[in-house]
Scaffold this active site. Structure first.
Site, PDB file in Angstrom:
ATOM      1  CE  LYS A   1      46.972   7.530  20.525  1.00  0.00           C
ATOM      2  NZ  LYS A   1      46.625   6.141  20.206  1.00  0.00           N
TER       3      LYS A   1
ATOM      4  CE1 TYR B   1      52.713   6.348  23.910  1.00  0.00           C
ATOM      5  CE2 TYR B   1      50.625   7.427  23.431  1.00  0.00           C
ATOM      6  CZ  TYR B   1      51.351   6.415  24.045  1.00  0.00           C
ATOM      7  OH  TYR B   1      50.698   5.469  24.804  1.00  0.00           O
TER       8      TYR B   1
HETATM    9  C1  LIG Z   1      47.602   4.503  27.438  1.00  0.00           C
HETATM   10  C2  LIG Z   1      47.569   4.689  28.936  1.00  0.00           C
HETATM   11  C3  LIG Z   1      47.669   3.617  29.791  1.00  0.00           C
HETATM   12  N1  LIG Z   1      47.637   3.815  31.140  1.00  0.00           N
HETATM   13  C4  LIG Z   1      47.783   2.651  32.022  1.00  0.00           C
HETATM   14  C5  LIG Z   1      46.742   1.570  31.785  1.00  0.00           C
HETATM   15  C6  LIG Z   1      47.489   0.291  32.051  1.00  0.00           C
HETATM   16  O1  LIG Z   1      47.415  -0.037  33.435  1.00  0.00           O
HETATM   17  C7  LIG Z   1      48.953   0.620  31.733  1.00  0.00           C
HETATM   18  C8  LIG Z   1      49.390   0.089  30.398  1.00  0.00           C
HETATM   19  O2  LIG Z   1      48.442   0.497  29.439  1.00  0.00           O
HETATM   20  P1  LIG Z   1      48.386  -0.192  28.017  1.00  0.00           P
HETATM   21  O3  LIG Z   1      48.675  -1.646  28.136  1.00  0.00           O
HETATM   22  O4  LIG Z   1      47.089   0.242  27.357  1.00  0.00           O
HETATM   23  O5  LIG Z   1      49.634   0.529  27.295  1.00  0.00           O
HETATM   24  P2  LIG Z   1      49.959   0.400  25.723  1.00  0.00           P
HETATM   25  O6  LIG Z   1      49.695  -0.973  25.216  1.00  0.00           O
HETATM   26  O7  LIG Z   1      51.296   0.986  25.537  1.00  0.00           O
HETATM   27  O8  LIG Z   1      48.880   1.373  25.061  1.00  0.00           O
HETATM   28  C9  LIG Z   1      49.252   2.385  24.149  1.00  0.00           C
HETATM   29  O9  LIG Z   1      49.702   1.729  23.005  1.00  0.00           O
HETATM   30  C10 LIG Z   1      49.410   2.233  21.733  1.00  0.00           C
HETATM   31  C11 LIG Z   1      50.635   2.123  20.872  1.00  0.00           C
HETATM   32  C12 LIG Z   1      48.791   3.555  21.642  1.00  0.00           C
HETATM   33  O10 LIG Z   1      48.854   4.242  20.627  1.00  0.00           O
HETATM   34  C13 LIG Z   1      47.974   4.028  22.760  1.00  0.00           C
HETATM   35  O11 LIG Z   1      48.315   5.363  23.023  1.00  0.00           O
HETATM   36  C14 LIG Z   1      48.036   3.272  24.009  1.00  0.00           C
HETATM   37  O12 LIG Z   1      46.864   2.475  24.017  1.00  0.00           O
HETATM   38  O13 LIG Z   1      49.031   2.052  31.725  1.00  0.00           O
HETATM   39  C15 LIG Z   1      47.520   5.062  31.699  1.00  0.00           C
HETATM   40  O14 LIG Z   1      47.503   5.222  32.937  1.00  0.00           O
HETATM   41  N2  LIG Z   1      47.405   6.146  30.854  1.00  0.00           N
HETATM   42  C16 LIG Z   1      47.429   6.006  29.492  1.00  0.00           C
HETATM   43  O15 LIG Z   1      47.357   7.023  28.764  1.00  0.00           O
END
Ligand SMILES: Cc1cn([C@H]2C[C@H](O)[C@@H](COP(=O)(O)OP(=O)(O)O[C@H]3O[C@H](C)C(=O)[C@H](O)[C@H]3O)O2)c(=O)[nH]c1=O
Length: 182
Positions: free
Chosen positions: A72, A132
């Site tokens: 990333k 990112y």
């Molecule tokens: C990461 C991602 C998520 N999603 C969907 C899945 C969930 O319905 C929603 C929120 O996902 P999430 O809660 O996992 O988002 P973050 O907590 O910001 O996750 C990220 O946070 C940390 C900081 C990281 O480094 C990772 O890249 C990534 O895991 O977006 C997608 O459709 N595509 C994606 O690439």
């Protein structure tokens, strides 16, 4: 742009060249040719992500396992975060080590987080817009992580306990000792 090493192998701080004038500023957020020439990293980004979070939110520590592991290039377009990267590559000289730094719309710094790392950030401003680039596509089935308050890592997120906002999914992530390494 300038590249600086961090104490974690293959993890770099990147500072873009910013052009200021009476209107404001301009900088190239990413230029593949320059990036590859200066970092000597052969990285092909395939997906860009944006998230916006309010003060006190911690997102992470997250990573995708195995062949779905993502490198990333992270930056903050609005606000300020403490960005944290953990080396989970068993054979790396910096295995188990963490690196954290402030990324903000003010300092315009970027952090290159290689494959094999866990990544997360805490929001230190009223809101933060996080942008990112990833070199592998999202793969839900391979997603895992390490809980933000893991006692072995003992990360200082620069927030008071009462300020921290973590979603249920992240509250139930494994601890470092039972995490899946690379
Ligand atoms: C990461 C991602 C998520 N999603 C969907 C899945 C969930 O319905 C929603 C929120 O996902 P999430 O809660 O996992 O988002 P973050 O907590 O910001 O996750 C990220 O946070 C940390 C900081 C990281 O480094 C990772 O890249 C990534 O895991 O977006 C997608 O459709 N595509 C994606 O690439």
């Amino acid at each position: 742009m300038t590249i600086k090493e961090t104490p974690l192998k293959d993890c770099y701080i990147i500072e873009p060249k910013v052009f200021y004038d009476e209107r404001g500023y301009f900088y190239e957020q990413f230029n593949e040719q320059v990036f590859q020439a200066e970092t000597k990293l052969n990285v092909k980004f395939v997906q860009d992500n944006v998230s916006e979070s309010k003060f006190g939110v911690i997102r992470g520590l997250h990573y995708q396992q195995g062949m779905h592991s993502q490198a990333k290039l992270v930056t903050v377009l609005e606000g300020e975060v403490l960005d944290v990267a953990i080396d989970l590559r068993k054979n790396s000289p910096s295995f188990g080590k963490q690196f954290s730094m402030i990324l903000s719309s003010e300092n315009k710094k970027q952090l290159f987080v290689p494959k094999g790392f866990a990544h997360g950030f805490s929001v230190l401003s009223k809101t933060a817009r996080f942008f990112y680039k990833c070199d592998a596509y999202y793969n839900k089935e391979s997603e895992t992580g390490i809980k933000y308050n893991d006692e072995t890592l003992n990360i200082d997120w620069q927030l008071k306990d009462g300020e921290i906002i973590v979603n249920d999914k992240d509250k139930h992530l494994p601890d470092f000792k039972s995490a899946i390494y690379f």
